[in-house]
Design a protein around this motif. Structure first.
Motif, PDB file in Angstrom:
ATOM      1  N   VAL A   1      58.149 -29.218  26.980  1.00  7.53           N
ATOM      2  CA  VAL A   1      58.919 -28.915  25.665  1.00  7.53           C
ATOM      3  C   VAL A   1      60.199 -28.034  26.399  1.00  7.53           C
ATOM      4  O   VAL A   1      60.324 -26.451  26.283  1.00  7.53           O
ATOM      5  CB  VAL A   1      58.294 -28.994  24.528  1.00  7.53           C
ATOM      6  CG1 VAL A   1      57.872 -27.495  23.902  1.00  7.53           C
ATOM      7  CG2 VAL A   1      59.242 -30.016  23.603  1.00  7.53           C
TER       8      VAL A   1
ATOM      9  N   LEU B   1      60.510 -26.052  19.092  1.00  3.81           N
ATOM     10  CA  LEU B   1      60.580 -27.161  18.917  1.00  3.81           C
ATOM     11  C   LEU B   1      59.132 -27.373  19.154  1.00  3.81           C
ATOM     12  O   LEU B   1      58.380 -28.180  19.444  1.00  3.81           O
ATOM     13  CB  LEU B   1      61.415 -28.094  20.070  1.00  3.81           C
ATOM     14  CG  LEU B   1      61.166 -29.239  20.397  1.00  3.81           C
ATOM     15  CD1 LEU B   1      61.217 -30.488  19.871  1.00  3.81           C
ATOM     16  CD2 LEU B   1      62.263 -29.758  21.711  1.00  3.81           C
TER      17      LEU B   1
ATOM     18  N   SER C   1      55.887 -27.033  16.929  1.00  5.22           N
ATOM     19  CA  SER C   1      56.390 -27.876  15.625  1.00  5.22           C
ATOM     20  C   SER C   1      55.603 -29.376  16.288  1.00  5.22           C
ATOM     21  O   SER C   1      54.701 -30.521  16.084  1.00  5.22           O
ATOM     22  CB  SER C   1      57.059 -29.304  15.729  1.00  5.22           C
ATOM     23  OG  SER C   1      57.941 -29.921  16.654  1.00  5.22           O
ATOM     24  N   GLY C   2      54.792 -29.056  18.077  1.00  7.89           N
ATOM     25  CA  GLY C   2      53.923 -30.058  18.287  1.00  7.89           C
ATOM     26  C   GLY C   2      52.293 -30.491  17.215  1.00  7.89           C
ATOM     27  O   GLY C   2      51.562 -29.861  17.067  1.00  7.89           O
TER      28      GLY C   2
ATOM     29  N   PHE D   1      56.228 -34.301  18.088  1.00  6.09           N
ATOM     30  CA  PHE D   1      57.325 -33.337  17.525  1.00  6.09           C
ATOM     31  C   PHE D   1      57.741 -33.639  16.648  1.00  6.09           C
ATOM     32  O   PHE D   1      58.415 -33.961  16.112  1.00  6.09           O
ATOM     33  CB  PHE D   1      58.477 -32.380  18.602  1.00  6.09           C
ATOM     34  CG  PHE D   1      56.808 -31.993  20.076  1.00  6.09           C
ATOM     35  CD1 PHE D   1      56.235 -30.907  20.871  1.00  6.09           C
ATOM     36  CD2 PHE D   1      56.286 -33.224  20.251  1.00  6.09           C
ATOM     37  CE1 PHE D   1      55.546 -30.910  21.195  1.00  6.09           C
ATOM     38  CE2 PHE D   1      55.537 -33.277  21.805  1.00  6.09           C
ATOM     39  CZ  PHE D   1      55.242 -31.769  22.043  1.00  6.09           C
ATOM     40  N   ASP D   2      57.916 -31.938  15.341  1.00  2.00           N
ATOM     41  CA  ASP D   2      59.120 -32.576  14.138  1.00  2.00           C
ATOM     42  C   ASP D   2      59.356 -31.160  13.990  1.00  2.00           C
ATOM     43  O   ASP D   2      59.429 -30.622  13.218  1.00  2.00           O
ATOM     44  CB  ASP D   2      57.860 -32.825  13.498  1.00  2.00           C
ATOM     45  CG  ASP D   2      58.226 -32.755  12.056  1.00  2.00           C
ATOM     46  OD1 ASP D   2      59.354 -33.830  12.369  1.00  2.00           O
ATOM     47  OD2 ASP D   2      58.017 -32.691  11.130  1.00  2.00           O
ATOM     48  N   THR D   3      61.326 -31.223  14.770  1.00  2.00           N
ATOM     49  CA  THR D   3      61.732 -31.029  13.991  1.00  2.00           C
ATOM     50  C   THR D   3      63.671 -32.469  14.438  1.00  2.00           C
ATOM     51  O   THR D   3      63.175 -33.175  14.853  1.00  2.00           O
ATOM     52  CB  THR D   3      62.194 -29.709  15.286  1.00  2.00           C
ATOM     53  OG1 THR D   3      62.669 -30.964  16.464  1.00  2.00           O
ATOM     54  CG2 THR D   3      61.287 -28.678  15.184  1.00  2.00           C
TER      55      THR D   3
ATOM     56  N   ALA E   1      63.795 -33.242  18.337  1.00  2.00           N
ATOM     57  CA  ALA E   1      62.949 -33.143  18.661  1.00  2.00           C
ATOM     58  C   ALA E   1      63.590 -34.734  19.315  1.00  2.00           C
ATOM     59  O   ALA E   1      62.943 -35.060  20.465  1.00  2.00           O
ATOM     60  CB  ALA E   1      61.432 -33.288  17.630  1.00  2.00           C
TER      61      ALA E   1
ATOM     62  N   GLN F   1      66.270 -33.942  22.105  1.00  2.00           N
ATOM     63  CA  GLN F   1      65.569 -33.346  23.469  1.00  2.00           C
ATOM     64  C   GLN F   1      64.806 -33.900  24.229  1.00  2.00           C
ATOM     65  O   GLN F   1      65.248 -34.156  25.544  1.00  2.00           O
ATOM     66  CB  GLN F   1      65.081 -31.899  22.200  1.00  2.00           C
ATOM     67  CG  GLN F   1      66.093 -31.052  22.323  1.00  2.00           C
ATOM     68  CD  GLN F   1      66.965 -30.237  23.351  1.00  2.00           C
ATOM     69  OE1 GLN F   1      66.518 -30.493  24.352  1.00  2.00           O
ATOM     70  NE2 GLN F   1      67.525 -29.601  22.549  1.00  2.00           N
ATOM     71  N   HIS F   2      64.449 -34.912  23.579  1.00  2.00           N
ATOM     72  CA  HIS F   2      63.419 -35.447  24.353  1.00  2.00           C
ATOM     73  C   HIS F   2      64.737 -36.557  25.636  1.00  2.00           C
ATOM     74  O   HIS F   2      64.036 -37.020  26.093  1.00  2.00           O
ATOM     75  CB  HIS F   2      62.811 -36.857  23.821  1.00  2.00           C
ATOM     76  CG  HIS F   2      61.177 -37.241  24.357  1.00  2.00           C
ATOM     77  ND1 HIS F   2      61.848 -38.705  24.456  1.00  2.00           N
ATOM     78  CD2 HIS F   2      60.707 -37.013  24.821  1.00  2.00           C
ATOM     79  CE1 HIS F   2      60.793 -38.876  25.570  1.00  2.00           C
ATOM     80  NE2 HIS F   2      59.756 -38.541  25.120  1.00  2.00           N
TER      81      HIS F   2
END
Length: 116
Positions: free
Chosen positions: A40, A47, A50-51, A66-68, A71, A74-75
């Protein structure tokens, strides 16, 4: 001629298999979470922290997320530059690469539960 009696307790077998399946699913989800955390993108590690890996026992399914607020971006954003070893597709890549390992982890727990 020899005779053998076999007593089949299907309910107990099904309960044991289900317990092994759920334990394997949890282990597999945690494995995916760890591999994803290693990739990540990291700036302040928010980040990464947050997983989560969650197993729904009723549905026999698992979610790794992942909870931002950023997220997903970024992914999905392939043009962002990241530190060495960090990358976009930090969840999708490990799932593709580790899918067989995750299935093996689940199968091992089912076998273990059925032996016990």
């Amino acid at each position: 001629m020899s005779r053998a009696r076999v007593r089949w307790n299907g309910q107990a077998v099904n309960r044991a298999a289900r317990a092994g399946e759920l334990r394997g699913l949890r282990i597999g989800a945690e494995h995916l979470l760890q591999v994803s955390r290693d990739r990540v993108p990291i700036e302040e590690a928010t980040l990464e922290r947050s997983g989560v890996a969650v197993v729904d026992e009723a549905d026999v399914s698992a979610v790794v997320a992942f909870d931002t607020p950023y997220a997903i971006r970024q992914h999905e954003e392939l043009e962002y530059r990241h530190d060495a070893g960090r990358t976009a597709k930090y969840l999708e890549g490990p799932l593709d690469e580790e899918g067989a390992v995750i299935l093996d982890l689940i199968a091992a727990q089912v076998r273990r539960a059925l032996r016990g």
